[in-house]
Design a protein around this motif. Structure first.
Motif, short mmCIF file in Angstrom:
data_model
loop_
_atom_site.label_atom_id
_atom_site.label_comp_id
_atom_site.label_asym_id
_atom_site.label_seq_id
_atom_site.Cartn_x
_atom_site.Cartn_y
_atom_site.Cartn_z
N MET A 1 -3.20 -1.16 69.81
CA MET A 1 -1.87 -1.36 69.25
C MET A 1 -1.23 0.02 69.27
O MET A 1 -1.74 0.95 68.65
N ILE A 2 -0.15 0.15 70.01
CA ILE A 2 0.47 1.46 70.22
C ILE A 2 1.86 1.46 69.59
O ILE A 2 2.69 0.59 69.87
N GLN A 3 2.11 2.49 68.77
CA GLN A 3 3.43 2.70 68.19
C GLN A 3 4.05 3.90 68.88
O GLN A 3 3.48 4.99 68.87
N SER A 4 5.23 3.70 69.48
CA SER A 4 5.92 4.78 70.18
C SER A 4 7.24 5.07 69.49
O SER A 4 7.89 4.16 68.97
N SER A 5 7.63 6.33 69.51
CA SER A 5 8.92 6.70 68.93
C SER A 5 10.04 6.34 69.91
O SER A 5 9.79 5.92 71.03
N SER A 6 11.28 6.55 69.48
CA SER A 6 12.42 6.24 70.35
C SER A 6 12.45 7.14 71.58
O SER A 6 13.01 6.78 72.60
N ALA A 7 11.82 8.32 71.49
CA ALA A 7 11.76 9.24 72.63
C ALA A 7 10.64 8.88 73.60
O ALA A 7 10.52 9.47 74.66
N GLY A 8 9.80 7.95 73.24
CA GLY A 8 8.72 7.52 74.12
C GLY A 8 7.38 8.16 73.81
O GLY A 8 6.40 7.89 74.50
N GLU A 9 7.31 9.00 72.80
CA GLU A 9 6.05 9.65 72.43
C GLU A 9 5.20 8.68 71.60
O GLU A 9 5.71 7.96 70.76
N ILE A 10 3.91 8.72 71.83
CA ILE A 10 3.00 7.87 71.07
C ILE A 10 2.82 8.46 69.68
O ILE A 10 2.37 9.60 69.52
N VAL A 11 3.19 7.69 68.66
CA VAL A 11 3.09 8.13 67.28
C VAL A 11 1.73 7.75 66.70
O VAL A 11 1.08 8.54 66.03
N GLN A 12 1.32 6.54 66.99
CA GLN A 12 0.09 6.01 66.41
C GLN A 12 -0.54 5.04 67.40
O GLN A 12 0.14 4.32 68.11
N SER A 13 -1.87 5.05 67.43
CA SER A 13 -2.59 4.12 68.29
C SER A 13 -3.83 3.67 67.55
O SER A 13 -4.58 4.48 67.03
#
Length: 158
Positions: A44-56
């Motif tokens: 489960m991948i959470q990405s910011s609006s800039a496309g950076e992975i915040v949490q996985s």
């Protein structure tokens, strides 16, 4: 024999589980922050609006269950001499596929509640492949039952 119609459907179950393993299952875009949540069979991948992975976070159990279902479908193909065992494997496989759909659904609902999203997100091809596999498994069982009925009718004639 291996070239029967149910073998094709069981092969399609294995292919669908491969799609489930390789493709995204669910995507959610949060309108307020622009964050993107994606669920695939492993993470489960959470990405910011800039496309950076915040949490996985790991969801290895989804991948393990999908791989198990695909493996059981392949094993079932080669049980063509024992129709009862083949149908039993397919019935058990159906239960595991229902469990797989339930796990994906509960995981996505949990994320939606956690982030407070207004909509439920969109289910991707990987999720729909599970449902296609369920239909193919059901059709395989139907054709196995037809073979059993044909064998019984031929035995009755003798």
């Amino acid at each position: 024999m291996i070239q029967r119609l149910q073998s094709i459907f069981l092969f399609l179950v294995a292919v669908a589980m491969g799609l489930t393993l390789g493709l995204d299952l669910w995507t959610q875009v949060v309108a307020d922050s622009g964050e993107t949540w994606k669920l695939n069979a492993l993470f489960m991948i959470q990405s910011s609006s800039a496309g950076e992975i915040v949490q996985s976070s790991s969801n290895w159990y989804i991948a393990a269950l999908a791989a198990f279902v695909g493996l059981m479908a392949i094993i079932s193909i080669f049980q063509y001499r024992n129709h009862g065992r083949q149908m039993m494997i397919n019935m058990i496989n159906s239960l595991f596929m229902v469990g797989l759909v339930a796990i994906v659904f509960l995981t996505t609902n949990g994320v939606n509640k956690e982030i407070g999203a207004a909509d439920n997100g969109s289910y991707q091809i990987g999720f729909w492949a599970i449902l296609v596999a369920m239909v193919c498994n059901m059709l395989a069982n139907r054709f196995i039952r037809k073979d059993v009925a044909l064998l019984k009718s031929v035995d009755r004639i003798r």
